[in-house]
Design a protein around this motif. Structure first.
Motif, short mmCIF file in Angstrom:
data_model
loop_
_atom_site.label_atom_id
_atom_site.label_comp_id
_atom_site.label_asym_id
_atom_site.label_seq_id
_atom_site.Cartn_x
_atom_site.Cartn_y
_atom_site.Cartn_z
N LYS A 100 -2.24 2.85 8.79
CA LYS A 100 -3.35 2.99 7.83
C LYS A 100 -3.81 4.43 7.73
O LYS A 100 -4.34 4.87 6.72
N GLU A 101 -3.63 5.17 8.84
CA GLU A 101 -4.06 6.57 8.85
C GLU A 101 -2.90 7.53 8.58
O GLU A 101 -2.98 8.72 8.89
N GLY A 102 -1.80 6.98 8.02
CA GLY A 102 -0.70 7.84 7.57
C GLY A 102 0.27 8.27 8.64
O GLY A 102 0.94 9.29 8.49
N HIS A 103 0.38 7.49 9.72
CA HIS A 103 1.26 7.90 10.81
C HIS A 103 2.49 7.00 10.98
O HIS A 103 3.08 6.99 12.05
N MET A 104 2.87 6.24 9.95
CA MET A 104 4.04 5.37 10.14
C MET A 104 5.30 6.22 10.27
O MET A 104 5.47 7.20 9.55
N PRO A 107 11.64 6.03 10.02
CA PRO A 107 12.54 4.85 9.99
C PRO A 107 11.83 3.57 9.56
O PRO A 107 12.40 2.75 8.84
N HIS A 108 10.57 3.39 9.98
CA HIS A 108 9.84 2.19 9.56
C HIS A 108 9.50 2.24 8.07
O HIS A 108 9.55 1.24 7.38
N ARG A 109 9.19 3.45 7.58
CA ARG A 109 8.93 3.57 6.14
C ARG A 109 10.21 3.31 5.35
O ARG A 109 10.18 2.73 4.26
N MET A 110 11.35 3.71 5.90
CA MET A 110 12.63 3.47 5.22
C MET A 110 12.93 1.98 5.11
O MET A 110 13.58 1.54 4.15
N ILE A 111 12.49 1.20 6.10
CA ILE A 111 12.68 -0.25 5.99
C ILE A 111 11.95 -0.75 4.74
O ILE A 111 12.47 -1.59 3.99
N VAL A 115 13.46 -2.80 1.46
CA VAL A 115 12.89 -4.04 0.92
C VAL A 115 12.53 -3.83 -0.56
O VAL A 115 12.77 -4.71 -1.40
N MET A 116 12.02 -2.65 -0.88
CA MET A 116 11.65 -2.35 -2.26
C MET A 116 12.88 -2.37 -3.17
O MET A 116 12.84 -2.78 -4.32
N LYS A 117 14.02 -1.88 -2.65
CA LYS A 117 15.22 -1.74 -3.48
C LYS A 117 16.13 -2.97 -3.49
O LYS A 117 16.88 -3.19 -4.43
N THR A 118 16.07 -3.76 -2.41
CA THR A 118 17.00 -4.90 -2.33
C THR A 118 16.31 -6.22 -1.98
O THR A 118 16.94 -7.28 -2.08
N GLY A 119 15.09 -6.13 -1.49
CA GLY A 119 14.42 -7.34 -1.00
C GLY A 119 14.77 -7.65 0.44
O GLY A 119 14.28 -8.61 1.01
N HIS A 120 15.64 -6.83 1.03
CA HIS A 120 16.08 -7.04 2.42
C HIS A 120 15.66 -5.85 3.28
O HIS A 120 15.84 -4.70 2.86
N ALA A 121 15.16 -6.12 4.49
CA ALA A 121 14.90 -5.03 5.43
C ALA A 121 16.23 -4.44 5.89
O ALA A 121 16.35 -3.24 6.15
N ILE A 157 4.33 -7.21 -5.21
CA ILE A 157 3.57 -7.41 -3.96
C ILE A 157 3.30 -6.05 -3.32
O ILE A 157 2.18 -5.76 -2.86
N PHE A 158 4.30 -5.21 -3.31
CA PHE A 158 4.13 -3.89 -2.69
C PHE A 158 3.09 -3.06 -3.43
O PHE A 158 2.28 -2.37 -2.83
N ARG A 159 3.13 -3.14 -4.77
CA ARG A 159 2.15 -2.38 -5.57
C ARG A 159 0.74 -2.94 -5.35
O ARG A 159 -0.22 -2.20 -5.15
N THR A 160 0.63 -4.27 -5.40
CA THR A 160 -0.69 -4.92 -5.34
C THR A 160 -1.36 -4.67 -4.00
O THR A 160 -2.58 -4.51 -3.92
N THR A 161 -0.57 -4.68 -2.93
CA THR A 161 -1.15 -4.51 -1.60
C THR A 161 -1.33 -3.04 -1.23
O THR A 161 -1.95 -2.73 -0.22
N GLY A 162 -0.77 -2.14 -2.06
CA GLY A 162 -0.89 -0.72 -1.74
C GLY A 162 0.11 -0.25 -0.70
O GLY A 162 0.01 0.87 -0.19
N TYR A 163 1.12 -1.11 -0.42
CA TYR A 163 2.10 -0.72 0.58
C TYR A 163 2.92 0.49 0.10
O TYR A 163 3.34 1.33 0.89
N ASP A 164 3.14 0.56 -1.23
CA ASP A 164 3.90 1.70 -1.76
C ASP A 164 3.20 3.02 -1.44
O ASP A 164 3.84 3.99 -1.05
N ALA A 165 1.87 3.04 -1.58
CA ALA A 165 1.13 4.26 -1.28
C ALA A 165 1.14 4.54 0.22
O ALA A 165 1.24 5.69 0.66
N MET A 166 1.08 3.45 1.02
CA MET A 166 1.04 3.63 2.46
C MET A 166 2.29 4.32 2.99
O MET A 166 2.24 5.14 3.90
#
Ligand code: SF4
Ligand code: SF4
Length: 187
Positions: A100-104, A107-111, A115-121, A157-166
């Motif tokens: 939440k504070e921008g420290h992910m 490699p975890h962001r790449m997962i 998911v964004m590109k294929t729906g698969h981690a 889902i990613f857009r609505t939850t703000g995960y893309d920005a995270m």
């Protein structure tokens, strides 16, 4: 924002219940978690040290520790802790607070990118497709990787939850901002 302990109990408590998270205070620094940790055998992850840092409120240090992201969430330490500390759930909560504070970690962001590109981690690659065919299966299971038109729902889902920005996702490049464009469906 309170102490890190208070934030762990408050934020993690919404998911796991506050009593669950308060077990962190029971840690006696025996080190059994570290000794049990499969990841720690091959990485710098020292589970006991993470909890010590959390208890003495080393918020920035723990959020900036690459080791925080080396836990594979196998729950071995969770099962073995003699004090009933809910170790893995506490680590997951600390990660969520760090994210939440921008420290992910990258490699975890790449997962998230996968998911964004294929729906698969873990997308199914050519080798896995050949293996599937060798045992008489279709090269791809009936998921978003095969039915790409359904990906839009995942992306919504990613857009609505703000995960893309995270994760600092670049919709034009379909990758993390600042990363080289590697194909994928443009939005
Ligand atoms: S095993 Fe439990 S009590 Fe021992 S150091 Fe790890 S979390 Fe603390
Ligand atoms: S849950 Fe994480 S910290 Fe605990 S043993 Fe497994 S990899 Fe190690």
């Amino acid at each position: 924002m309170g102490t890190l302990y208070e934030d762990i109990v408050g934020y993690g408590g919404e998911v796991f219940g506050e009593e669950h998270m308060e077990t962190l205070r029971e840690c006696v620094q025996c080190g059994k978690c570290t000794g049990s940790c499969p990841s720690g055998r091959n990485t710098a992850l020292r589970t006991r040290k993470l909890f010590q840092m959390a208890l003495v409120d080393l918020r920035e240090e723990i959020f900036n520790s690459p080791e925080l992201w080396f836990c594979s969430t196998c729950y071995t330490c969770y099962e073995r802790c003699p004090k009933g500390v809910k170790t893995t759930d506490i680590i997951r909560t600390i990660r969520n607070l760090a994210a939440k504070e921008g420290h992910m970690s990258v490699p975890h962001r790449m997962i998230g990118v996968y998911v964004m590109k294929t729906g698969h981690a873990v997308p199914i690659g050519p080798d896995q497709m050949k293996l599937r065919e060798a045992v008489g299966l279709e090269s791809q299971p009936p998921t978003t990787q095969k039915y790409k038109e359904q990906l839009e729902q995942v992306q919504t889902i990613f857009r609505t939850t703000g995960y893309d920005a995270m994760i600092d996702f670049d919709w034009d490049a379909m990758n993390l901002k600042g990363m080289e464009k590697k194909g994928g469906k443009k939005k």
